[in-house]
Scaffold this active site. Structure first.
Site, PDB file in Angstrom:
ATOM      1  N   ILE A 108      -5.428   1.208   9.999  1.00  0.00           N
ATOM      2  CA  ILE A 108      -6.217   2.430   9.887  1.00  0.00           C
ATOM      3  C   ILE A 108      -6.475   2.747   8.418  1.00  0.00           C
ATOM      4  CG2 ILE A 108      -5.358   3.387  12.064  1.00  0.00           C
ATOM      5  CD1 ILE A 108      -3.231   4.917  10.486  1.00  0.00           C
ATOM      6  N   HIS A 126      -7.651   1.080  16.338  1.00  0.00           N
ATOM      7  CA  HIS A 126      -6.895   2.335  16.276  1.00  0.00           C
ATOM      8  C   HIS A 126      -7.508   3.328  15.307  1.00  0.00           C
ATOM      9  CE1 HIS A 126      -3.210  -0.124  17.829  1.00  0.00           C
ATOM     10  NE2 HIS A 126      -4.044   0.197  18.785  1.00  0.00           N
ATOM     11  N   CYS A 134     -13.851  15.690  14.588  1.00  0.00           N
ATOM     12  CA  CYS A 134     -13.582  16.686  15.617  1.00  0.00           C
ATOM     13  C   CYS A 134     -13.296  15.936  16.915  1.00  0.00           C
ATOM     14  CB  CYS A 134     -14.801  17.590  15.789  1.00  0.00           C
ATOM     15  SG  CYS A 134     -14.716  18.565  17.305  1.00  0.00           S
ATOM     16  N   SER A 200       1.364  -8.516  12.773  1.00  0.00           N
ATOM     17  CA  SER A 200       1.505  -7.584  13.901  1.00  0.00           C
ATOM     18  C   SER A 200       2.720  -7.979  14.715  1.00  0.00           C
ATOM     19  CB  SER A 200       0.266  -7.616  14.791  1.00  0.00           C
ATOM     20  OG  SER A 200       0.499  -6.824  15.940  1.00  0.00           O
ATOM     21  N   SER A 201       3.510  -6.979  15.116  1.00  0.00           N
ATOM     22  CA  SER A 201       4.658  -7.256  15.973  1.00  0.00           C
ATOM     23  C   SER A 201       4.190  -7.591  17.392  1.00  0.00           C
ATOM     24  CB  SER A 201       5.611  -6.066  15.970  1.00  0.00           C
ATOM     25  OG  SER A 201       4.913  -4.884  16.329  1.00  0.00           O
ATOM     26  N   ASP A 242       6.082 -14.681   4.348  1.00  0.00           N
ATOM     27  CA  ASP A 242       5.340 -13.548   3.809  1.00  0.00           C
ATOM     28  C   ASP A 242       3.825 -13.803   3.875  1.00  0.00           C
ATOM     29  OD1 ASP A 242       5.307 -11.034   2.083  1.00  0.00           O
ATOM     30  OD2 ASP A 242       4.157 -12.456   0.873  1.00  0.00           O
TER      31      ASP A 242
HETATM   32  P1  NAD Z   1       4.155  -3.170  13.331  1.00  0.00           P
HETATM   33  O1  NAD Z   1       4.807  -2.296  12.320  1.00  0.00           O
HETATM   34  O2  NAD Z   1       4.580  -3.048  14.744  1.00  0.00           O
HETATM   35  O3  NAD Z   1       4.363  -4.701  12.932  1.00  0.00           O
HETATM   36  C1  NAD Z   1       4.181  -5.184  11.637  1.00  0.00           C
HETATM   37  C2  NAD Z   1       4.797  -6.585  11.590  1.00  0.00           C
HETATM   38  O4  NAD Z   1       4.492  -7.137  10.313  1.00  0.00           O
HETATM   39  C3  NAD Z   1       6.308  -6.578  11.743  1.00  0.00           C
HETATM   40  O5  NAD Z   1       6.665  -7.534  12.706  1.00  0.00           O
HETATM   41  C4  NAD Z   1       6.817  -6.968  10.335  1.00  0.00           C
HETATM   42  O6  NAD Z   1       8.008  -7.728  10.401  1.00  0.00           O
HETATM   43  C5  NAD Z   1       5.650  -7.769   9.808  1.00  0.00           C
HETATM   44  N1  NAD Z   1       5.513  -7.749   8.349  1.00  0.00           N
HETATM   45  C6  NAD Z   1       5.560  -6.676   7.506  1.00  0.00           C
HETATM   46  N2  NAD Z   1       5.296  -7.036   6.230  1.00  0.00           N
HETATM   47  C7  NAD Z   1       5.099  -8.382   6.259  1.00  0.00           C
HETATM   48  C8  NAD Z   1       4.797  -9.342   5.258  1.00  0.00           C
HETATM   49  N3  NAD Z   1       4.629  -9.010   3.965  1.00  0.00           N
HETATM   50  N4  NAD Z   1       4.671 -10.648   5.633  1.00  0.00           N
HETATM   51  C9  NAD Z   1       4.840 -11.026   6.937  1.00  0.00           C
HETATM   52  N5  NAD Z   1       5.097 -10.141   7.930  1.00  0.00           N
HETATM   53  C10 NAD Z   1       5.232  -8.847   7.597  1.00  0.00           C
HETATM   54  O7  NAD Z   1       2.602  -2.954  13.176  1.00  0.00           O
HETATM   55  P2  NAD Z   1       1.404  -3.283  14.178  1.00  0.00           P
HETATM   56  O8  NAD Z   1       1.712  -4.483  14.996  1.00  0.00           O
HETATM   57  O9  NAD Z   1       0.185  -3.256  13.342  1.00  0.00           O
HETATM   58  O10 NAD Z   1       1.329  -2.102  15.238  1.00  0.00           O
HETATM   59  C11 NAD Z   1       1.670  -0.796  15.033  1.00  0.00           C
HETATM   60  C12 NAD Z   1       0.594   0.214  14.769  1.00  0.00           C
HETATM   61  O11 NAD Z   1       0.803   0.600  13.451  1.00  0.00           O
HETATM   62  C13 NAD Z   1      -0.833  -0.159  14.774  1.00  0.00           C
HETATM   63  O12 NAD Z   1      -1.403   0.502  15.826  1.00  0.00           O
HETATM   64  C14 NAD Z   1      -1.439   0.444  13.494  1.00  0.00           C
HETATM   65  O13 NAD Z   1      -2.489   1.310  13.835  1.00  0.00           O
HETATM   66  C15 NAD Z   1      -0.340   1.250  12.917  1.00  0.00           C
HETATM   67  N6  NAD Z   1      -0.091   1.240  11.467  1.00  0.00           N
HETATM   68  C16 NAD Z   1      -1.066   0.892  10.588  1.00  0.00           C
HETATM   69  C17 NAD Z   1      -0.793   0.861   9.221  1.00  0.00           C
HETATM   70  C18 NAD Z   1      -1.914   0.509   8.293  1.00  0.00           C
HETATM   71  O14 NAD Z   1      -3.059   0.821   8.567  1.00  0.00           O
HETATM   72  N7  NAD Z   1      -1.623  -0.169   7.179  1.00  0.00           N
HETATM   73  C19 NAD Z   1       0.494   1.131   8.752  1.00  0.00           C
HETATM   74  C20 NAD Z   1       1.494   1.493   9.687  1.00  0.00           C
HETATM   75  C21 NAD Z   1       1.175   1.530  11.051  1.00  0.00           C
END
Ligand code: NAD
Length: 253
Positions: A108, A126, A134, A200-201, A242
């Site tokens: 986001i 998302h 609104c 993404s998890s 990473d």
């Molecule tokens: P999540 O937090 O569930 O998963 C993130 C994954 O990325 C984790 O498994 C973590 O271990 C891995 N990770 C983190 N940093 C890493 C790196 N440098 N290298 C490799 N892997 C790494 O997030 P998600 O799956 O995106 O789902 C959760 C929700 O979080 C989404 O709906 C999203 O909208 C929202 N969100 C978005 C942001 C953003 O826009 N940056 C931030 C936080 C949450």
């Protein structure tokens, strides 16, 4: 296949990218952690600090709306300072090279747009937290507008057109998914030959269904994430390193 070390993972990824005609990336919070934006589930992630506010609660309660906006304002220095990382820049290079038609993201933070993707080529499942809407009529507002009214009244503002609450343009738990984005993401997943699930998890549904959809449609699936996911078993390549280190070599000009 799980890459046994970073170098062989990057090499294999390079081969798959070279062989592919149409690549569709699907990104999650992990691609933005190196930009200073915490993810949700890692230690220190957002959920370890704040329980998410479901949509129903936001609609029903002024207190919930005030709390939601206070949290958003507290995050503003982080979002405002964030610049695209190596992962964003590598994908933007492949987009410019014509290999990526559009990108699907759960994020986001607007960083794919900032890295060079046209707004119309970023499919946001998302929504986007860098502006507000609104929840009734969809009127868009910028964040300084919301901030000013919040500071003046000490409470989250309503829409000047229809009086319904104003919320960040994101999709909260319990809120309907954006139909057009879901449809376009489905089409992209079905019609690519390489699908990259990055950072993404893969536990938030229905978004987590897209890697599966791509695989079932005949695409090769690569998962880049530093911890295991439930879809690792069906992936053609899993890189548990990473994201910046993995995609850095693909940053072009
Ligand atoms: P999540 O937090 O569930 O998963 C993130 C994954 O990325 C984790 O498994 C973590 O271990 C891995 N990770 C983190 N940093 C890493 C790196 N440098 N290298 C490799 N892997 C790494 O997030 P998600 O799956 O995106 O789902 C959760 C929700 O979080 C989404 O709906 C999203 O909208 C929202 N969100 C978005 C942001 C953003 O826009 N940056 C931030 C936080 C949450």
């Amino acid at each position: 296949m799980i890459a046994t070390d970073l170098r062989s993972g990057v090499e294999r990824l390079g081969d798959l990218i070279a062989e592919a005609k149409t690549i569709v990336p699907f990104t999650g919070a992990g691609i933005s952690t190196e930009c200073g934006i915490p993810d949700f589930r890692s230690p220190g992630g957002l959920w370890t600090r704040n329980r998410p506010i479901p949509f129903e609660e936001f609609v029903a309660s002024q207190d919930a709306r005030d709390e939601s906006w206070r949290r958003r304002f507290a995050m503003e220095p982080t979002f405002a300072a964030a610049r695209p990382g190596r992962g964003h820049r590598a994908l933007a290079s492949l987009y410019r090279a014509g290999k990526i038609p559009a990108i699907i993201t759960q994020n986001i933070d607007n960083l794919h747009q900032a890295s060079g993707f046209a707004t119309d080529h970023v499919i946001e499942l998302h929504g986007n937290t860098t502006y507000a809407r609104c929840i009734g009529c969809g009127q868009a507002y910028d964040l300084p507008w919301v901030r000013q009214r919040f500071d003046e009244a000490g409470a989250a503002p309503d829409c000047t057109v229809c009086d319904e609450p104003v919320k960040t343009a994101t999709i909260s738990f319990g809120q309907a998914m954006p139909e057009d984005a879901m449809r376009r993401a489905g089409e992209l997943a079905r019609h690519c030959d390489l699908f990259l699930a990055i950072g993404s998890s893969l536990v938030v549904w229905p978004a987590a269904g897209f890697p599966l959809l791509a695989k079932n449609g005949g695409a090769r699936l690569v998962i880049i994430n530093n911890e295991p996911t439930e879809q690792d078993d069906i992936a053609d390549l899993v890189i548990r390193y990473d994201i910046g280190e993995t995609l850095g070599p693909f940053v072009g000009n």
